[in-house]
Structure formats: C-alpha cells, structure tokens
Design a protein around this motif. Structure first.
Motif, PDB file in Angstrom:
ATOM      1  N   THR A  77       0.809  -1.225   0.000  1.00 25.98           N
ATOM      2  CA  THR A  77       0.000   0.000   0.000  1.00 25.98           C
ATOM      3  C   THR A  77       0.843   1.276   0.000  1.00 25.98           C
ATOM      4  O   THR A  77       0.381   2.320  -0.440  1.00 25.98           O
ATOM      5  CB  THR A  77      -0.923   0.019   1.231  1.00 25.98           C
ATOM      6  OG1 THR A  77      -0.145  -0.162   2.425  1.00 25.98           O
ATOM      7  CG2 THR A  77      -1.952  -1.102   1.136  1.00 25.98           C
ATOM      8  N   ASP A  78       2.062   1.196   0.518  1.00 26.91           N
ATOM      9  CA  ASP A  78       2.924   2.375   0.596  1.00 26.91           C
ATOM     10  C   ASP A  78       4.040   2.260  -0.450  1.00 26.91           C
ATOM     11  O   ASP A  78       5.190   1.975  -0.133  1.00 26.91           O
ATOM     12  CB  ASP A  78       3.519   2.496   2.000  1.00 26.91           C
ATOM     13  CG  ASP A  78       4.226   3.830   2.220  1.00 26.91           C
ATOM     14  OD1 ASP A  78       4.262   4.648   1.281  1.00 26.91           O
ATOM     15  OD2 ASP A  78       4.749   4.044   3.333  1.00 26.91           O
ATOM     16  N   LYS A  79       3.678   2.477  -1.699  1.00 23.71           N
ATOM     17  CA  LYS A  79       4.619   2.294  -2.805  1.00 23.71           C
ATOM     18  C   LYS A  79       5.829   3.231  -2.693  1.00 23.71           C
ATOM     19  O   LYS A  79       6.943   2.874  -3.059  1.00 23.71           O
ATOM     20  CB  LYS A  79       3.911   2.533  -4.146  1.00 23.71           C
ATOM     21  CG  LYS A  79       2.739   1.597  -4.409  1.00 23.71           C
ATOM     22  CD  LYS A  79       3.203   0.158  -4.567  1.00 23.71           C
ATOM     23  CE  LYS A  79       2.048  -0.751  -4.945  1.00 23.71           C
ATOM     24  NZ  LYS A  79       2.463  -2.167  -5.062  1.00 23.71           N
ATOM     25  N   GLU A  80       5.595   4.442  -2.181  1.00 28.15           N
ATOM     26  CA  GLU A  80       6.666   5.435  -2.100  1.00 28.15           C
ATOM     27  C   GLU A  80       7.778   4.992  -1.160  1.00 28.15           C
ATOM     28  O   GLU A  80       8.955   5.270  -1.394  1.00 28.15           O
ATOM     29  CB  GLU A  80       6.086   6.780  -1.657  1.00 28.15           C
ATOM     30  CG  GLU A  80       7.085   7.916  -1.658  1.00 28.15           C
ATOM     31  CD  GLU A  80       6.462   9.248  -1.279  1.00 28.15           C
ATOM     32  OE1 GLU A  80       7.204  10.162  -0.910  1.00 28.15           O
ATOM     33  OE2 GLU A  80       5.216   9.362  -1.351  1.00 28.15           O
ATOM     34  N   ASN A  81       7.388   4.319  -0.070  1.00 25.56           N
ATOM     35  CA  ASN A  81       8.373   3.892   0.926  1.00 25.56           C
ATOM     36  C   ASN A  81       8.578   2.385   0.919  1.00 25.56           C
ATOM     37  O   ASN A  81       9.037   1.815   1.920  1.00 25.56           O
ATOM     38  CB  ASN A  81       7.919   4.339   2.325  1.00 25.56           C
ATOM     39  CG  ASN A  81       7.845   5.841   2.447  1.00 25.56           C
ATOM     40  OD1 ASN A  81       8.821   6.539   2.193  1.00 25.56           O
ATOM     41  ND2 ASN A  81       6.688   6.346   2.839  1.00 25.56           N
TER      42      ASN A  81
END
Length: 278
Positions: free
Chosen positions: A194-198
C-alpha cells in the motif's frame, strides 16, 4: 493508599473485569440504546455534557476510566483498566499508548497472587506491548526499532552505554513479547503493498529486523520462541516472495549491491530456520 489495602486492590480489579465483559458483549455494541445509556452514566461522573452523539459519550466515558490510572497501584488493576478502556477506545488512542508504555517501563512490585500466576503476568505484558504498538501514533518502524532494541538487551545483555526503557522485558516475558513483535513485523512488512513510495525502506527495515529476531533462537533455548519464529517466519517469507521479490527484481539493474545485501541477509535467516527444523 490502595497498595496497602488488599480489599481495594481486588475491588478495582473486579470492577474493571466486569466493565470489560460488559463492553465486550456483542449485544453492547449492536444495541445503541444500552451503550448510549452506559456511556452517559460514566461520562456524567466527569460532570461533562452527557448529550450528543455516541462517539462523544464514548470519549467522555473513556476519559473517566483513564482518570483512575493514578489510583491503580498494582499490575493487575492497571492491566484491568487498560483492558476495559481499550475495548471502547477508537484506534490509535495516544492515552492508551502512553499508559501502556509507562506500564512497560515500570519495575512492578508484584502481589503474592501475581507472583503465583506467572502466565497471567506474562500475557499481561504481551497485551501491553500489543496496545502500545497498535495505539501509538509514532512511525511503526521507530516503534519496532525501540521494542527490538529492548529485546536485544534481554537476549545479549545490557551494554554500559545502553539505557533500558522497558523494565518488564525479561527472560521470563521474552517468549510472549517475541511472538507479538514478530507478528507486528509481518504486518509492517505487508504495508509494502500500500505504501509504494516507501516500499524499499519498509522492505529493508523488515529484513533487518527479521534477521535480528531469527538470530535470537541461536542464543535462547526456548521451544516457545522457536515455534513463534517458525509460524511468523513462514508468513514473512510468503510476503517476501509475493511483495519483496518483485520489488527487488525491478531494482536489480539500478541498485544491484543493495539488492544483493538484502538477499544474502534473508537467505542467512531462512537457512538457519531450515537447519533447526531438519
């Protein structure tokens, strides 16, 4: 003082136990009339406005209960307060997180009954760790860093420059805390989806913590810890194959060294798990 009066100690424990049972009853949550009336009665003790939506009344009732924390001098009464409060609290309640952390940091003087029932005490510490991790608004990676660094002190011994934060983390409570920490690490690892950026920092942190936790079974001879490592380890590896490996595959051309380091680290952990099960 309550700690010198066994009757008051037992009374607090019973009251909080009864409230927990009432709040946990399925009919309490589905019947708004009962829950509204109950929260209004508790909230009125604060001399607060008992009118308004259920969420407001729930908040007042929770605050009324948490005001008893200074009166709870024993481990069992404090645990009872946390249990009945957590049932009616919303997610990420900073007061419950704060009280849980405070309790984990105390050196409890156990009553004779608490000393006899070590299983209940250990499970109580585990419950507090669970509440702390679930309700704290701090970054999940920082929370795991803190808990695992405290476990490190228990397993490897305290260094001169280290200050122990959680006095309740001992050899006795280690198996329970270990199981809960591994479970939360698996949940943290799943945020890659869900947290593609991190995603890559989450994967890196997850593998580093997993490697540390698996290394404990080389030092501590405990079937309970080994069982937790095998159960949660399987879930961790399944997540790695479905979430982590595709991520590393996309990065292998641009960050070959970093990818290689992570693969070697997780390979070392999986090899040891395979070794102890054969």
């Amino acid at each position: 003082m309550m700690e010198s009066n066994p009757f008051k100690v037992k009374l607090f424990e019973l009251i909080f136990t009864i409230l927990e049972i009432v709040f946990s009853w399925p009919g309490f949550g589905t019947n708004s009339q009962i829950s509204t009336e109950c929260f209004s009665i508790l909230g009125s003790r604060l001399q607060a406005n008992t009118q308004g939506p259920l969420s407001v009344r729930r908040k007042h009732a929770l605050q009324y209960l948490l005001n008893f924390k200074s009166s709870c001098k024993t481990f069992s009464s404090t645990l009872g307060l946390l249990k009945c409060s957590s049932v009616i609290s919303s997610s990420c309640d900073h007061q419950i997180a704060g009280l849980s952390r405070e309790c984990l940091g105390r050196e409890w003087e156990l009553t004779p009954d608490e000393k006899e029932n070590k299983v209940r005490y250990n499970e109580g510490i585990g419950y507090m760790v669970q509440l702390f991790l679930e309700n704290s608004t701090e970054d999940k990676a920082d929370l795991l860093d803190l808990v695992i660094s405290e476990l490190d002190i228990v397993v490897k011994g305290q260094q001169e420059d280290q200050e122990k934060v959680f006095q309740t983390f001992t050899k006795t409570t280690l198996p329970t805390v270990y199981r809960i920490t591994l479970s939360h690490l698996v949940a943290y690892q799943q945020t890659i989806a869900t947290d593609k950026e991190n995603a890559f920092p989450v994967l890196t942190t997850s593998i580093a913590h997993f490697s540390t936790l698996i290394s404990y079974i080389k030092v501590v001879n405990s079937r309970t810890i080994l069982k937790s490592a095998l159960v949660s380890g399987q879930k961790f590896l399944d997540n790695f194959l479905s979430l982590g490996l595709p991520l590393l595959g996309d990065m292998i051309t641009s960050s070959y060294i970093d990818v290689q380091v992570l693969l070697k680290k997780i390979q070392s952990s999986t090899r040891y798990l395979h070794h102890v099960t054969c």
